[in-house]
Write a protein that holds these residues in place. Structure first.
Motif, short mmCIF file in Angstrom:
data_model
loop_
_atom_site.label_atom_id
_atom_site.label_comp_id
_atom_site.label_asym_id
_atom_site.label_seq_id
_atom_site.Cartn_x
_atom_site.Cartn_y
_atom_site.Cartn_z
N UNK A 83 -13.86 -4.66 7.71
CA UNK A 83 -12.77 -3.68 7.75
C UNK A 83 -13.07 -2.62 6.71
N UNK A 84 -13.07 -1.37 7.17
CA UNK A 84 -13.34 -0.23 6.28
C UNK A 84 -12.03 0.50 5.99
N UNK A 108 -29.67 -3.65 13.55
CA UNK A 108 -28.25 -3.87 13.29
C UNK A 108 -27.45 -2.65 13.74
N UNK A 109 -26.22 -2.90 14.20
CA UNK A 109 -25.33 -1.83 14.64
C UNK A 109 -23.89 -2.27 14.45
N UNK A 110 -22.99 -1.32 14.63
CA UNK A 110 -21.56 -1.60 14.51
C UNK A 110 -20.82 -0.93 15.65
N UNK A 111 -19.69 -1.50 16.00
CA UNK A 111 -18.83 -0.93 17.03
C UNK A 111 -17.38 -1.13 16.62
N UNK A 144 -26.04 -9.99 19.54
CA UNK A 144 -25.58 -11.18 18.82
C UNK A 144 -24.59 -10.73 17.77
N UNK A 145 -23.38 -11.26 17.84
CA UNK A 145 -22.32 -10.89 16.91
C UNK A 145 -22.64 -11.48 15.53
N UNK A 191 -23.17 -6.27 14.84
CA UNK A 191 -24.00 -7.06 15.74
C UNK A 191 -25.46 -6.68 15.59
N UNK A 192 -26.34 -7.51 16.13
CA UNK A 192 -27.77 -7.23 16.10
C UNK A 192 -28.35 -7.34 17.51
N UNK A 193 -29.49 -6.71 17.69
CA UNK A 193 -30.24 -6.79 18.94
C UNK A 193 -30.99 -8.12 18.94
#
Length: 161
Positions: free
Chosen positions: A154-155, A123-126, A148-149, A115-117
């Motif tokens: 998948x890691x 950018x970030x991940x959850x 914003x998604x 997602x992003x701010x």
């Protein structure tokens, strides 16, 4: 990998490195979400089992699965010897290094939501799909703005697949 394969790998590791047998079961636990595996002990009754998270078995590459298994085997071996076996304890961490096994929380496995701010674009991940359900109620750490998604990745422990 199957539980039978994991049990054989763990038995060999413990025999070769700690001269001990694996006397507890290895089980898959699909409820684990924040940890990749865990060693369970009942301090009065002794060791009970090693659990490996279902998402690790499903999404992790072979090296990550085995690294997680070895990590939990070292918890077990040190517990059985009566030595410190908590994550972060210097003795436990030195055992991990001696066997080239990763510490807790260093590998990324499974689905991550990107997602992003909405304010600054950072950018970030959850981890976890719950974010997709209630992202409208979430704000970013950087600006306190809405998120914003962007998508999902998948890691497998070494790269995004």
């Amino acid at each position: 990998m199957t539980i039978e394969e994991l049990t054989e790998i763990a038995s060999t590791f413990l025999r070769d490195n700690y001269a001990m047998d694996l006397d507890i079961p290895i089980v898959r636990n699909n409820r684990l979400r924040t940890v990749m595996g865990r060693f369970i002990s009942a301090y009065r009754g002794g060791a009970t089992r090693i659990e490996i998270a279902g998402f690790v078995i499903e999404h992790g590459d072979r090296g990550i699965i085995i690294d997680t298994l070895y990590h939990e085997c070292i918890h077990y071996a040190l517990f059985e010897r009566g030595e410190p076996n908590d994550d972060g304890h210097p003795h436990f961490e030195s055992e991990l290094r001696e066997h080239s096994v990763g510490s807790s929380g260093i590998n990324r496995v499974g689905p991550y939501i990107e997602y992003t701010c909405s304010d600054c674009g950072k950018e970030a991940q959850a981890r976890g799909r719950r974010l997709l359900r209630d992202y409208r109620d979430r704000v970013t750490f950087c600006c306190g703005a809405s998120i914003e998604i962007v998508g999902e990745r998948i890691y497998n422990g070494t790269e995004a697949v």
